[in-house]
Design a protein around this motif. Structure first.
Motif, PDB file in Angstrom:
ATOM      1  N   TYR A  63       4.830   9.884   4.531  1.00  0.00           N
ATOM      2  CA  TYR A  63       5.621   9.758   5.825  1.00  0.00           C
ATOM      3  C   TYR A  63       4.833  10.024   7.055  1.00  0.00           C
ATOM      4  O   TYR A  63       5.190   9.465   8.079  1.00  0.00           O
ATOM      5  N   ASN A  64       3.642  10.898   6.904  1.00  0.00           N
ATOM      6  CA  ASN A  64       3.116  11.118   8.020  1.00  0.00           C
ATOM      7  C   ASN A  64       1.813  10.119   8.188  1.00  0.00           C
ATOM      8  O   ASN A  64       0.705  10.581   9.000  1.00  0.00           O
ATOM      9  N   PHE A  65       1.799   8.945   7.379  1.00  0.00           N
ATOM     10  CA  PHE A  65       0.483   8.273   7.556  1.00  0.00           C
ATOM     11  C   PHE A  65       0.348   7.549   8.863  1.00  0.00           C
ATOM     12  O   PHE A  65       1.434   7.147   9.768  1.00  0.00           O
ATOM     13  N   SER A  66      -0.805   7.459   9.382  1.00  0.00           N
ATOM     14  CA  SER A  66      -1.025   7.192  10.738  1.00  0.00           C
ATOM     15  C   SER A  66      -2.500   6.286  10.732  1.00  0.00           C
ATOM     16  O   SER A  66      -3.397   6.853  10.300  1.00  0.00           O
ATOM     17  N   SER A  67      -2.372   5.043  11.086  1.00  0.00           N
ATOM     18  CA  SER A  67      -3.682   4.114  10.810  1.00  0.00           C
ATOM     19  C   SER A  67      -4.841   4.782  11.666  1.00  0.00           C
ATOM     20  O   SER A  67      -5.908   4.361  11.510  1.00  0.00           O
ATOM     21  N   SER A  68      -4.364   5.528  12.795  1.00  0.00           N
ATOM     22  CA  SER A  68      -5.504   6.061  13.451  1.00  0.00           C
ATOM     23  C   SER A  68      -6.199   7.327  12.783  1.00  0.00           C
ATOM     24  O   SER A  68      -7.268   7.818  13.298  1.00  0.00           O
ATOM     25  N   ASP A  69      -5.344   8.006  11.872  1.00  0.00           N
ATOM     26  CA  ASP A  69      -6.021   9.213  11.362  1.00  0.00           C
ATOM     27  C   ASP A  69      -6.120   8.970   9.766  1.00  0.00           C
ATOM     28  O   ASP A  69      -6.761   9.704   9.032  1.00  0.00           O
ATOM     29  N   HIS A  70      -5.773   7.994   9.315  1.00  0.00           N
ATOM     30  CA  HIS A  70      -5.873   7.801   7.825  1.00  0.00           C
ATOM     31  C   HIS A  70      -6.671   6.277   7.276  1.00  0.00           C
ATOM     32  O   HIS A  70      -6.460   5.345   8.335  1.00  0.00           O
ATOM     33  N   VAL A  71      -6.806   6.192   6.265  1.00  0.00           N
ATOM     34  CA  VAL A  71      -7.354   4.723   5.760  1.00  0.00           C
ATOM     35  C   VAL A  71      -6.358   4.439   4.711  1.00  0.00           C
ATOM     36  O   VAL A  71      -5.793   5.153   3.808  1.00  0.00           O
ATOM     37  N   ASP A  72      -5.408   3.160   4.668  1.00  0.00           N
ATOM     38  CA  ASP A  72      -4.999   2.618   3.662  1.00  0.00           C
ATOM     39  C   ASP A  72      -5.560   2.565   2.396  1.00  0.00           C
ATOM     40  O   ASP A  72      -6.400   2.086   2.331  1.00  0.00           O
ATOM     41  N   ILE A  73      -4.927   3.035   1.325  1.00  0.00           N
ATOM     42  CA  ILE A  73      -5.533   2.701   0.063  1.00  0.00           C
ATOM     43  C   ILE A  73      -4.294   1.715  -0.643  1.00  0.00           C
ATOM     44  O   ILE A  73      -3.314   2.205  -0.835  1.00  0.00           O
ATOM     45  N   ILE A  74      -4.853   0.703  -1.090  1.00  0.00           N
ATOM     46  CA  ILE A  74      -3.843  -0.305  -1.822  1.00  0.00           C
ATOM     47  C   ILE A  74      -4.437  -0.260  -3.345  1.00  0.00           C
ATOM     48  O   ILE A  74      -5.437  -0.638  -3.530  1.00  0.00           O
ATOM     49  N   ALA A  75      -3.515   0.007  -4.239  1.00  0.00           N
ATOM     50  CA  ALA A  75      -3.912  -0.094  -5.684  1.00  0.00           C
ATOM     51  C   ALA A  75      -3.233  -1.094  -6.148  1.00  0.00           C
ATOM     52  O   ALA A  75      -2.097  -1.583  -6.027  1.00  0.00           O
ATOM     53  N   LEU A  76      -4.119  -2.055  -6.778  1.00  0.00           N
ATOM     54  CA  LEU A  76      -3.659  -3.344  -7.361  1.00  0.00           C
ATOM     55  C   LEU A  76      -3.954  -3.345  -8.837  1.00  0.00           C
ATOM     56  O   LEU A  76      -4.753  -2.879  -9.477  1.00  0.00           O
ATOM     57  N   ASN A  77      -2.641  -3.766  -9.495  1.00  0.00           N
ATOM     58  CA  ASN A  77      -2.513  -4.097 -10.910  1.00  0.00           C
ATOM     59  C   ASN A  77      -3.226  -5.369 -11.280  1.00  0.00           C
ATOM     60  O   ASN A  77      -2.977  -6.545 -11.321  1.00  0.00           O
ATOM     61  N   SER A  78      -4.468  -4.960 -12.004  1.00  0.00           N
ATOM     62  CA  SER A  78      -5.333  -6.263 -12.515  1.00  0.00           C
ATOM     63  C   SER A  78      -4.751  -6.879 -13.387  1.00  0.00           C
ATOM     64  O   SER A  78      -5.145  -8.003 -13.794  1.00  0.00           O
ATOM     65  N   ASN A  79      -3.634  -6.334 -14.150  1.00  0.00           N
ATOM     66  CA  ASN A  79      -2.778  -7.089 -15.205  1.00  0.00           C
ATOM     67  C   ASN A  79      -2.301  -8.417 -14.578  1.00  0.00           C
ATOM     68  O   ASN A  79      -1.674  -9.178 -15.316  1.00  0.00           O
ATOM     69  N   LEU A  80      -1.797  -8.186 -13.090  1.00  0.00           N
ATOM     70  CA  LEU A  80      -1.004  -9.045 -12.562  1.00  0.00           C
ATOM     71  C   LEU A  80      -1.705  -9.778 -11.553  1.00  0.00           C
ATOM     72  O   LEU A  80      -1.279 -10.934 -11.018  1.00  0.00           O
ATOM     73  N   ILE A  81      -2.858  -9.351 -11.022  1.00  0.00           N
ATOM     74  CA  ILE A  81      -3.581  -9.962  -9.780  1.00  0.00           C
ATOM     75  C   ILE A  81      -4.769 -10.794 -10.692  1.00  0.00           C
ATOM     76  O   ILE A  81      -5.478 -10.518 -11.182  1.00  0.00           O
ATOM     77  N   LEU A  82      -4.656 -12.114 -10.318  1.00  0.00           N
ATOM     78  CA  LEU A  82      -5.858 -12.968 -10.831  1.00  0.00           C
ATOM     79  C   LEU A  82      -7.084 -12.868 -10.073  1.00  0.00           C
ATOM     80  O   LEU A  82      -7.112 -12.934  -8.562  1.00  0.00           O
ATOM     81  N   LYS A  83      -7.968 -12.700 -10.762  1.00  0.00           N
ATOM     82  CA  LYS A  83      -9.453 -12.803  -9.997  1.00  0.00           C
ATOM     83  C   LYS A  83      -9.636 -14.054  -9.463  1.00  0.00           C
ATOM     84  O   LYS A  83      -9.649 -15.099 -10.353  1.00  0.00           O
ATOM     85  N   VAL A  84     -10.175 -14.212  -8.550  1.00  0.00           N
ATOM     86  CA  VAL A  84     -10.737 -15.711  -7.911  1.00  0.00           C
ATOM     87  C   VAL A  84     -12.179 -15.983  -8.198  1.00  0.00           C
ATOM     88  O   VAL A  84     -12.963 -15.035  -8.338  1.00  0.00           O
TER      89      VAL A  84
END
Length: 84
Positions: A63-84
């Motif tokens: 709830y307190n995430f701030s783009s000026s104070d934090h870095v977003d982490i995106i977890a990607l499911n490799s079973n569903l994401i195709l590699k290019v």
């Protein structure tokens, strides 16, 4: 130590939009913050299994995430994401 499958880490530099493959990452934070990030990853993995999710963002969970104070982490499911 548990054996892990293959994975990659990608990221963007501050102010950039192009993602690059990284050799390593460093997380600078207090132990409580690092623990919260670890718990986020475990919860995301469980939800990916149960709900067949493609990805989740750290910024959508804290709830307190701030783009000026934090870095977003995106977890990607490799079973569903195709590699290019």
């Amino acid at each position: 130590m548990t054996d892990i499958g293959g994975f990659e880490i990608h990221g963007t530099a501050v102010g950039k939009e192009t993602s690059i493959k990284l050799d390593e990452i460093s997380i600078l934070g207090c132990p409580e913050t690092i623990k919260a990030i670890g718990e986020f990853l475990v919860k995301v993995a469980d939800r990916m299994i149960c709900e067949n999710l493609e990805h989740m963002h750290l910024q959508d969970i804290f709830y307190n995430f701030s783009s000026s104070d934090h870095v977003d982490i995106i977890a990607l499911n490799s079973n569903l994401i195709l590699k290019v």
